[in-house]
Design a protein around this motif. Structure first.
Motif, PDB file in Angstrom:
ATOM      1  N   ILE A 256       6.777 -12.019 -10.767  1.00  0.00           N
ATOM      2  CA  ILE A 256       7.187 -11.103  -9.702  1.00  0.00           C
ATOM      3  C   ILE A 256       5.975 -10.323  -9.198  1.00  0.00           C
ATOM      4  CG2 ILE A 256       8.821  -9.283  -9.050  1.00  0.00           C
ATOM      5  CD1 ILE A 256      10.251 -11.622 -10.366  1.00  0.00           C
ATOM      6  N   LEU A 257       5.781 -10.304  -7.899  1.00  0.00           N
ATOM      7  CA  LEU A 257       4.720  -9.489  -7.309  1.00  0.00           C
ATOM      8  C   LEU A 257       5.317  -8.155  -6.859  1.00  0.00           C
ATOM      9  CD1 LEU A 257       1.773  -9.235  -6.343  1.00  0.00           C
ATOM     10  CD2 LEU A 257       2.494 -10.231  -4.166  1.00  0.00           C
ATOM     11  N   ILE A 258       4.747  -7.058  -7.392  1.00  0.00           N
ATOM     12  CA  ILE A 258       5.229  -5.712  -7.061  1.00  0.00           C
ATOM     13  C   ILE A 258       4.215  -5.069  -6.115  1.00  0.00           C
ATOM     14  CG2 ILE A 258       5.828  -3.439  -8.008  1.00  0.00           C
ATOM     15  CD1 ILE A 258       6.134  -4.959 -10.781  1.00  0.00           C
TER      16      ILE A 258
ATOM     17  N   ILE B 134       0.916  -6.081 -10.043  1.00  0.00           N
ATOM     18  CA  ILE B 134       1.090  -4.925  -9.155  1.00  0.00           C
ATOM     19  C   ILE B 134      -0.042  -4.878  -8.130  1.00  0.00           C
ATOM     20  CG2 ILE B 134       1.123  -2.390  -9.022  1.00  0.00           C
ATOM     21  CD1 ILE B 134       2.298  -2.315 -11.809  1.00  0.00           C
ATOM     22  N   LEU B 135       0.320  -4.684  -6.872  1.00  0.00           N
ATOM     23  CA  LEU B 135      -0.664  -4.354  -5.838  1.00  0.00           C
ATOM     24  C   LEU B 135      -0.263  -3.012  -5.243  1.00  0.00           C
ATOM     25  CD1 LEU B 135      -1.063  -7.742  -3.898  1.00  0.00           C
ATOM     26  CD2 LEU B 135      -2.629  -6.762  -5.580  1.00  0.00           C
ATOM     27  N   SER B 136      -1.243  -2.135  -5.023  1.00  0.00           N
ATOM     28  CA  SER B 136      -0.904  -0.795  -4.544  1.00  0.00           C
ATOM     29  C   SER B 136      -1.046  -0.651  -3.030  1.00  0.00           C
ATOM     30  CB  SER B 136      -1.770   0.246  -5.250  1.00  0.00           C
ATOM     31  OG  SER B 136      -3.122  -0.035  -5.002  1.00  0.00           O
TER      32      SER B 136
ATOM     33  N   VAL C  10       8.999 -11.196  -4.411  1.00  0.00           N
ATOM     34  CA  VAL C  10       8.177 -10.019  -4.097  1.00  0.00           C
ATOM     35  C   VAL C  10       9.078  -8.792  -4.029  1.00  0.00           C
ATOM     36  CG1 VAL C  10       6.566  -8.945  -2.463  1.00  0.00           C
ATOM     37  CG2 VAL C  10       6.622 -11.427  -2.696  1.00  0.00           C
ATOM     38  N   ILE C  11       8.651  -7.709  -4.700  1.00  0.00           N
ATOM     39  CA  ILE C  11       9.293  -6.409  -4.520  1.00  0.00           C
ATOM     40  C   ILE C  11       8.355  -5.608  -3.634  1.00  0.00           C
ATOM     41  CG2 ILE C  11      10.041  -4.285  -5.656  1.00  0.00           C
ATOM     42  CD1 ILE C  11      10.719  -5.965  -8.094  1.00  0.00           C
ATOM     43  N   LEU C  12       8.835  -5.208  -2.473  1.00  0.00           N
ATOM     44  CA  LEU C  12       7.950  -4.688  -1.428  1.00  0.00           C
ATOM     45  C   LEU C  12       8.384  -3.297  -0.986  1.00  0.00           C
ATOM     46  CD1 LEU C  12       5.676  -5.288   0.599  1.00  0.00           C
ATOM     47  CD2 LEU C  12       7.329  -6.567   1.964  1.00  0.00           C
ATOM     48  N   ASP C  13       7.515  -2.323  -1.213  1.00  0.00           N
ATOM     49  CA  ASP C  13       7.771  -0.964  -0.743  1.00  0.00           C
ATOM     50  C   ASP C  13       7.632  -0.935   0.778  1.00  0.00           C
ATOM     51  OD1 ASP C  13       8.104   1.810  -0.752  1.00  0.00           O
ATOM     52  OD2 ASP C  13       5.947   2.159  -0.937  1.00  0.00           O
TER      53      ASP C  13
END
Ligand code: CA
Length: 235
Positions: free
Chosen positions: A5-7, A31-33, A50-53
């Motif tokens: 999972i890409l956060i 995690i990518l910020s 992808v979990i995308l803010d």
């Protein structure tokens, strides 16, 4: 193979909570910020979701989603703090698969991730479950990771000091047992003679405040007047 999972989330406390919740359930995470490296990261690694803010510092999550959609089909779950954004998320124009409103419980997040994966990639979860160790089912309010000295409470990880952690570990290992203050001092403090009873009280107060941030309407620590403290049973 574990689902990967890409956060993408700029608030590190939230990203860390998500990472911990997902890794506890047997997922791999990265995690990518910011949005900057998302395209590059996606093309290099093999990600399943992808979990995308939505509110990233450098690019709007919706724009980023459209960009991802041009070259990738993997499911995207939005994180949003603003209810006025939900209409756009739900609308099909964006291409997201689901959304989660902040604040959310890590357990809810894990459940959503599983549901979306099950729908989009039915083989990935079953393949992971048969070829790896079974994914641990997280039951009960507290989970302890003794190796990392980390306690999770309803899926969130409160930031506990050394003594707060030691106290909680003792309580969690003996649910319902009433511990007198001097017993707690003996068990937890290195130099019991140096401290006074109220040190225990102060630590319990801090722990309660930290747990309350996660679950405002629940106090899992019971004060037994004249006796001491116990952890509620059957949490
Ligand atoms: Ca943000």
């Amino acid at each position: 193979m574990k689902p990967n999972i890409l956060i993408v989330e700029d608030e590190s406390a939230i990203a860390d909570t998500i990472q911990y919740a997902l890794e506890t359930e047997g997922f791999e995470t990265c995690i990518l910020s910011s949005g900057e490296q998302v395209m590059q990261t996606l093309s290099k690694g093999s990600f399943h979701l992808v979990i995308l803010d939505v509110g990233l510092p450098d690019i709007n999550g919706f724009e980023l989603c459209k960009k991802i959609r041009k070259s990738h089909t993997l499911p995207i779950i939005f994180l949003t703090a603003r209810s006025d954004e939900i209409d756009r998320v739900v609308g099909l124009e964006i291409g997201g698969d689901d959304y989660i409103i902040k604040p959310f419980s890590p357990r809810e997040l894990s459940a959503r991730v599983r549901a979306v994966l099950r729908r989009a990639l039915p083989n990935i979860l079953s393949a992971g479950e048969t070829s790896c160790d079974p994914i641990p089912i997280q039951d009960g309010a507290f989970q302890i990771d003794k190796a990392k000295r980390r306690i999770s409470y309803f899926g969130s990880v409160p930031d506990l000091s050394k003594y707060e952690y030691d106290l909680m570990q003792l309580f969690i290992s003996h649910p319902g047992q009433v511990f007198a203050r001097d017993h707690l001092m003996d068990k937890v403090w290195d130099e019991p003679g140096m401290s006074m009873d109220r040190t225990v009280d102060a630590h319990i107060k801090n722990i309660r405040a930290k747990l309350k941030q996660i679950k405002p309407d629940l106090d899992p620590i019971v004060t037994h007047r004249g006796l001491g403290y116990a952890l509620k049973e059957d949490l």
